[in-house]
Design a protein around this motif. Structure first.
Motif, PDB file in Angstrom:
ATOM      1  N   THR A 167       0.741  -1.498   0.385  1.00  0.00           N
ATOM      2  CA  THR A 167      -0.247  -0.052  -0.008  1.00  0.00           C
ATOM      3  C   THR A 167       0.907   1.407  -0.548  1.00  0.00           C
ATOM      4  N   ALA A 168       0.595   2.518  -0.625  1.00  0.00           N
ATOM      5  CA  ALA A 168       1.011   3.583  -0.416  1.00  0.00           C
ATOM      6  C   ALA A 168       0.090   4.801  -0.533  1.00  0.00           C
ATOM      7  N   SER A 169       0.725   6.028  -0.074  1.00  0.00           N
ATOM      8  CA  SER A 169      -0.677   6.903   0.167  1.00  0.00           C
ATOM      9  C   SER A 169      -0.107   8.040   0.349  1.00  0.00           C
ATOM     10  N   ILE A 170      -0.697   9.228   0.231  1.00  0.00           N
ATOM     11  CA  ILE A 170      -0.890  10.446   0.683  1.00  0.00           C
ATOM     12  C   ILE A 170      -1.570  11.225   1.013  1.00  0.00           C
ATOM     13  N   GLY A 171      -1.318  12.291   2.151  1.00  0.00           N
ATOM     14  CA  GLY A 171      -2.515  12.948   2.389  1.00  0.00           C
ATOM     15  C   GLY A 171      -1.890  13.668   4.263  1.00  0.00           C
ATOM     16  N   PRO A 172      -2.982  14.431   4.858  1.00  0.00           N
ATOM     17  CA  PRO A 172      -3.857  15.117   4.402  1.00  0.00           C
ATOM     18  C   PRO A 172      -3.134  16.521   3.108  1.00  0.00           C
ATOM     19  N   VAL A 173      -4.519  16.121   2.219  1.00  0.00           N
ATOM     20  CA  VAL A 173      -4.639  17.220   0.863  1.00  0.00           C
ATOM     21  C   VAL A 173      -5.929  18.308   0.981  1.00  0.00           C
ATOM     22  N   ILE A 174      -5.136  19.622   1.210  1.00  0.00           N
ATOM     23  CA  ILE A 174      -6.282  20.516   1.337  1.00  0.00           C
ATOM     24  C   ILE A 174      -6.408  21.150  -0.566  1.00  0.00           C
ATOM     25  N   LEU A 175      -7.476  20.240  -1.372  1.00  0.00           N
ATOM     26  CA  LEU A 175      -7.460  20.722  -2.082  1.00  0.00           C
ATOM     27  C   LEU A 175      -7.651  22.245  -3.140  1.00  0.00           C
ATOM     28  N   PRO A 176      -7.446  22.747  -3.789  1.00  0.00           N
ATOM     29  CA  PRO A 176      -7.300  24.229  -4.123  1.00  0.00           C
ATOM     30  C   PRO A 176      -8.655  24.081  -5.378  1.00  0.00           C
ATOM     31  N   LYS A 177      -9.270  25.455  -5.798  1.00  0.00           N
ATOM     32  CA  LYS A 177     -10.537  25.530  -6.642  1.00  0.00           C
ATOM     33  C   LYS A 177      -9.889  25.159  -7.899  1.00  0.00           C
ATOM     34  N   GLN A 178      -8.640  25.162  -7.905  1.00  0.00           N
ATOM     35  CA  GLN A 178      -8.120  24.736  -9.858  1.00  0.00           C
ATOM     36  C   GLN A 178      -7.622  23.553  -9.883  1.00  0.00           C
ATOM     37  N   TRP A 179      -7.575  22.780 -10.553  1.00  0.00           N
ATOM     38  CA  TRP A 179      -7.299  21.453 -11.005  1.00  0.00           C
ATOM     39  C   TRP A 179      -5.479  22.183 -10.333  1.00  0.00           C
ATOM     40  N   LYS A 180      -5.231  20.507 -10.100  1.00  0.00           N
ATOM     41  CA  LYS A 180      -4.007  20.801  -9.799  1.00  0.00           C
ATOM     42  C   LYS A 180      -2.912  18.940  -9.798  1.00  0.00           C
ATOM     43  N   GLU A 181      -2.579  18.758 -10.079  1.00  0.00           N
ATOM     44  CA  GLU A 181      -2.036  16.781 -10.642  1.00  0.00           C
ATOM     45  C   GLU A 181      -1.129  17.046  -9.717  1.00  0.00           C
ATOM     46  N   TYR A 182      -1.254  15.180  -8.851  1.00  0.00           N
ATOM     47  CA  TYR A 182      -0.617  14.545  -7.086  1.00  0.00           C
ATOM     48  C   TYR A 182       0.031  13.309  -7.797  1.00  0.00           C
ATOM     49  N   GLU A 183       0.803  13.235  -7.233  1.00  0.00           N
ATOM     50  CA  GLU A 183       1.326  11.921  -7.259  1.00  0.00           C
ATOM     51  C   GLU A 183       1.373  11.233  -5.792  1.00  0.00           C
TER      52      GLU A 183
END
Length: 205
Positions: free
Chosen positions: A151-167
């Motif tokens: 398993t692998a993860s990221i977070g916590p993630v606060i999302l912007p209103k505009q699209w953003k790429e995550y890995e």
């Protein structure tokens, strides 16, 4: 004499290079990992199904054919987490993309994703500020007959209103068997009033 010495050097170098190449026959060399799609478009060759609603699913609404303001495709995913509903229950919710659908490790169906270096996806919030406790891959079926290999993860993630790429970094992970291709989890403590967000172009690379 000068050119003769150069020729001898070239022959020796070529022989060494050839010997090194011969140590790895073409058929045994690792093949480049091709992008493996979790979600690209509604109706595309998506390899996992968003069927693993957690804890029960009554506080979630998913539309994987949303067509407004998508990032890269004709359609994208709209996820609505009903906070008022969740306050009456367990105060958290999430969903897994599984293969096959509804498979929590009781059936064989995971993919061998060896060679993937990362999972990549696009996300944005409805208003900006939506907080996702975790985005993850794998981790399904522990203690059952067909568990995920890692398993692998990221977070916590606060999302912007505009699209953003995550890995999500997958280097060093055992990806020989993954049936939980992607997941997200959110809770009411991080989102006291509302939590609506969008996802697009989810893939392993």
């Amino acid at each position: 004499m000068k050119y003769s010495s150069c020729f001898i050097f070239f022959v020796l170098f070529s022989s060494i290079a050839h010997a090194q190449d011969s140590d790895f026959p073409v058929e045994n060399r690792p093949k480049p990992f091709k992008p493996f799609i979790v979600y690209q478009d509604k109706g595309a060759l998506n390899r996992f199904v968003p069927s693993g609603y957690m804890p029960t699913g009554e506080c979630l609404k998913m539309d994987d054919a949303w067509r407004e303001n998508c990032r890269t495709s004709k359609s994208c995913i709209k996820a609505e987490y009903n906070i008022a509903c969740s306050l009456k229950g367990r105060h958290w919710a999430g969903i897994y993309w599984l293969n096959p659908a509804d498979n929590w490790g009781d059936r064989k169906g995971g993919y061998n994703l060896t060679g993937a270096k990362k999972l990549v996806f696009w996300a944005r919030g409805e208003n900006g500020g939506e907080k996702i406790a975790e985005f993850r891959i794998g981790g399904v079926g522990q203690g059952r007959e067909y568990p995920d290999s890692d398993t692998a993860s990221i977070g916590p993630v606060i999302l912007p209103k505009q699209w953003k790429e995550y890995e999500i970094d997958l280097r060093g992970k055992d990806l020989t068997y993954i049936s939980g291709g992607f997941a997200w989890i959110a809770n009411v403590d991080d989102n006291p009033s509302s939590c609506t967000f969008y996802l697009d172009n989810i893939r392993y690379e």
